[in-house]
Scaffold this motif. Structure first.
Motif, mmCIF file in Angstrom:
data_model
loop_
_atom_site.group_PDB
_atom_site.id
_atom_site.type_symbol
_atom_site.label_atom_id
_atom_site.label_comp_id
_atom_site.label_asym_id
_atom_site.label_seq_id
_atom_site.Cartn_x
_atom_site.Cartn_y
_atom_site.Cartn_z
ATOM 1 N N UNK A 1 -6.568 -7.017 0.897
ATOM 2 C CA UNK A 1 -5.687 -5.860 1.002
ATOM 3 C C UNK A 1 -5.285 -5.714 2.471
ATOM 4 N N UNK A 2 -3.976 -5.682 2.756
ATOM 5 C CA UNK A 2 -3.487 -5.516 4.131
ATOM 6 C C UNK A 2 -3.449 -4.015 4.412
ATOM 7 N N UNK A 3 -4.632 -3.466 4.659
ATOM 8 C CA UNK A 3 -4.783 -2.016 4.747
ATOM 9 C C UNK A 3 -4.754 -1.513 6.188
ATOM 10 N N UNK A 4 -4.763 -0.210 6.298
ATOM 11 C CA UNK A 4 -4.870 0.432 7.601
ATOM 12 C C UNK A 4 -3.559 0.644 8.334
ATOM 13 N N UNK A 5 -2.448 0.270 7.751
ATOM 14 C CA UNK A 5 -1.150 0.454 8.404
ATOM 15 C C UNK A 5 -0.767 1.929 8.302
ATOM 16 N N UNK A 6 -0.515 2.535 9.451
ATOM 17 C CA UNK A 6 -0.198 3.962 9.480
ATOM 18 C C UNK A 6 1.110 4.202 10.236
ATOM 19 N N UNK A 7 2.131 3.499 9.835
ATOM 20 C CA UNK A 7 3.467 3.627 10.394
ATOM 21 C C UNK A 7 4.427 3.598 9.208
ATOM 22 N N UNK A 8 5.321 4.577 9.136
ATOM 23 C CA UNK A 8 6.194 4.686 7.976
ATOM 24 C C UNK A 8 7.122 3.486 7.821
ATOM 25 N N UNK A 9 7.681 2.973 8.909
ATOM 26 C CA UNK A 9 8.579 1.816 8.809
ATOM 27 C C UNK A 9 7.827 0.593 8.305
ATOM 28 N N UNK A 10 6.626 0.370 8.812
ATOM 29 C CA UNK A 10 5.811 -0.767 8.357
ATOM 30 C C UNK A 10 5.440 -0.590 6.886
ATOM 31 N N UNK A 11 5.068 0.633 6.503
ATOM 32 C CA UNK A 11 4.751 0.909 5.095
ATOM 33 C C UNK A 11 5.956 0.623 4.206
ATOM 34 N N UNK A 12 7.136 1.066 4.656
ATOM 35 C CA UNK A 12 8.345 0.840 3.868
ATOM 36 C C UNK A 12 8.656 -0.649 3.743
ATOM 37 N N UNK A 13 8.360 -1.411 4.787
ATOM 38 C CA UNK A 13 8.548 -2.857 4.709
ATOM 39 C C UNK A 13 7.608 -3.453 3.668
ATOM 40 N N UNK A 14 6.367 -2.968 3.609
ATOM 41 C CA UNK A 14 5.448 -3.472 2.580
ATOM 42 C C UNK A 14 5.915 -3.065 1.185
#
Length: 140
Positions: free
Chosen positions: A26-39
């Motif tokens: 799991x590529x977890x721990x991302x806490x940036x909205x743009x990065x989340x939207x890319x995922x």
């Protein structure tokens, strides 16, 4: 199939760590909205460059998305809703030669790459042409 670049500090998760895993990560721990939207935009089968950030600052391998965006198991709910999501990935291939940030910045065909233009973004899209150039620089 789309292409992406995902960053990890090698002391947190290195490409070798990912390659040694017997199950997808799991590529977890991302806490940036743009990065989340890319995922959220990623599809199963999309390929991603694995970039060692902070230490190394280089593209070191290729991984594949094996599960589409889903709730990040490390995130707390906000107002009862899932805010942070992630994808699952697996290692595909280590680059024969790592491609450094300095090499990418110096290459005339990579002047618009998101890695440089949006340097703080941990998950970013890569064009097909950028993918091909970096693969060639990496010995593939």
């Amino acid at each position: 199939m789309a292409h992406w670049l995902m960053k990890s500090e090698p002391d947190v998760l290195s490409y070798d760590d990912l390659a040694a895993m017997t199950t997808p990560e799991e590529w977890d721990g991302v806490r940036n909205y743009a990065a989340r939207n890319n995922m959220r935009a990623m599809q199963v089968g999309d390929e991603c460059f694995f970039y060692h950030s902070v230490t190394g600052k280089e593209v070191v391998g290729i991984m594949r998305v094996v599960a589409a965006a889903h709730p990040d198991s490390t995130a707390e709910l906000k107002d009862g809703k899932v805010v942070w999501e992630c994808v699952d990935v697996e290692a595909v291939k280590k680059l024969p030669e790592p491609v450094s940030l300095a090499t990418i910045k110096a290459h005339p065909e990579l002047q618009e790459i998101a890695l440089v233009k949006l340097s703080r973004l941990s998950v970013c899209p890569i064009t097909d042409h950028e993918w091909d150039v970096i693969c060639k620089l990496g010995g593939l």
